[in-house]
Design an enzyme around this catalytic site. Structure first.
Site, short mmCIF file in Angstrom:
data_model
loop_
_atom_site.label_atom_id
_atom_site.label_comp_id
_atom_site.label_asym_id
_atom_site.label_seq_id
_atom_site.Cartn_x
_atom_site.Cartn_y
_atom_site.Cartn_z
N LYS A 33 16.59 1.90 5.91
CA LYS A 33 16.32 0.68 5.16
C LYS A 33 17.42 0.29 4.17
CE LYS A 33 12.03 -0.91 6.08
NZ LYS A 33 11.66 -2.32 6.25
N ASP B 244 6.63 0.29 1.11
CA ASP B 244 5.86 1.50 1.39
C ASP B 244 6.65 2.73 0.98
OD1 ASP B 244 7.28 2.87 3.93
OD2 ASP B 244 7.45 0.70 4.02
#
Length: 408
Positions: free
Chosen positions: A81, A128
């Protein structure tokens, strides 16, 4: 769709109707990818992540080859990410200064002179875990602040990792999509910069930058295969949350290979299959999954498709699969306990699911029809992208050591 398989699937019969030698995806063109790669290569922490060839497993599943792109090595942050988050931060700074990102390296961004020019910035996001950690890391490198909101049920381990990067982080009582709205409201009210891979009408520029940043990993894969003299994969499994990652990789493949791109399979958890739901409704529009989404695949527990990614996934993916948690858990155990000669890969809940689906397709006669629809056979070359390692070590051990979520 069929009920005879352990998961639901939809075949996109229109995916290849657009066939031309070259399909234009302007925001993921060759020039953009060059800028993304150059920016990431300027990081001191940059290394090409491993591309593992699982020869023994390929033989076991009767395919020519299975490759696993292992993003657990990315920048020491255990997940891919950061590629999107760091590039979006770089693009924001370049935009603010009125210069092209080609003129910025990460070392320049980290300099005291740059900090003085920029002043104080607070980057805000919802996550998350993996995206928020990447944003917190990038902000810390630039000497800036970050505020991170996490949905209800998020891992305390992931929360602590984010806090260790200097962020003000908390777990909310909301689901992922409502946590995104909370983060947006906080940024608006506190003069923060909202950096999110979710997109909607009116908020698409920054999510587009994030998708561009993800392309570094697939461009690396292309180079790694070329260096080994390997043919390009015939199939690629792409896991989807809001769809930004899957859309990014598919967009790259469309730009680079056009009609010769691999057959692309989109995989989601049953509890958060917003892309699957949108395709199933079949009105051309994205549709949300609402409420809480109790899946071990926390990185995919997103209910609202990204508007930037949706069109690519709707028009060009070949199949959409919605599967139960045990499918990913099985693949985590397979990678942690490899067949003799294959490397061990530590893959987290959101990283392993593609391999889990592949293993089920190739292991039983009941799946022959699905395999035929995918043109998958002993000559197939499969690419899986393990997007994270054990980002929640406690949860990882419960699955791999203790057998949580056993195979059906």
């Amino acid at each position: 769709m069929t009920g005879s398989t352990p998961f639901s699937y939809i075949v996109n019969k229109q995916a290849r109707k657009w066939e031309t030698e070259h399909i234009s995806v302007p925001f993921l063109d060759v020039e953009v990818i060059g800028k993304v790669r150059s920016f990431h290569k300027s990081f001191m922490e940059y290394q090409v992540t491993p591309l593992h060839s699982l020869k023994a497993l390929s033989s076991e599943l009767n395919v020519q080859n299975i490759w696993i792109k292992d993003e657990s090595y990315r920048f020491g942050l255990n997940a891919f990410k950061v590629l999107g988050g760091s590039y979006a931060v770089g693009k924001y700074v370049a935009h603010k200064l009125g210069i092209d990102i080609s003129d910025l390296t990460f070392e320049i961004l980290k300099s005291s002179e740059m900090k003085e020019r920029l002043g104080s910035i607070t980057f805000v996001t919802a996550t998350d875990g993996n995206h928020g950690r990447g944003i917190a890391w990038a902000a810390k490198q630039l000497g800036q602040k970050s505020v991170v909101f996490m949905p209800k049920g998020s891992s305390e381990n992931r929360l602590n990792h984010i806090r260790k990067e200097g962020a003000t982080a908390s777990i909310t009582e909301l689901n992922y999509d409502d946590s995104v709205r909370m983060a947006k409201k906080y940024a608006d009210e506190n003069n923060g910069v909202f950096i999110q891979d979710s997109s909607w009408e009116g908020y698409e520029e920054i999510p587009t930058w994030i998708m561009q940043g993800y392309c570094t990993l697939i461009d690396e894969t292309f180079e790694q295969l070329q260096a080994e003299g390997e043919e390009w994969p015939t199939h690629v499994f792409l896991q989807a949350g809001v769809g930004s990652f899957a859309g990014s990789i598919l967009g790259y493949l469309l730009t680079r290979l056009g009609k010769n791109r691999p057959i692309t399979i989109i995989v989601e958890p049953n509890e958060a299959a917003c892309i699957f739901k949108s395709v199933e409704i079949n009105d051309g529009k994205p549709h949300a999954v609402t409420g809480f989404m109790p899946t071990i695949m926390a990185g995919l527990a997103c209910g609202e498709p990204s508007t930037v990614a949706w069109g690519l996934l709707r028009d060009y993916a070949d199949m959409y699969i919605s599967c139960p948690d045990y499918v990913s858990a099985k693949a985590m155990r397979m990678l942690a306990n490899p067949l003799p000669g294959d490397p061990r890969v530590i893959s987290g809940e959101s990283g392993a699911v593609g391999l889990g689906v592949l293993s089920l397709i190739r292991e039983g006669k009941a799946m022959d029809q699905l395999a035929a629809q995918l043109q998958m056979n002993e000559d197939s070359r499969i690419l899986i992208i393990s997007t994270e390692g054990d980002t929640d070590p406690e949860g990882y051990r419960k699955i791999v050591w203790d057998g949580m979520h056993p195979s059906a």
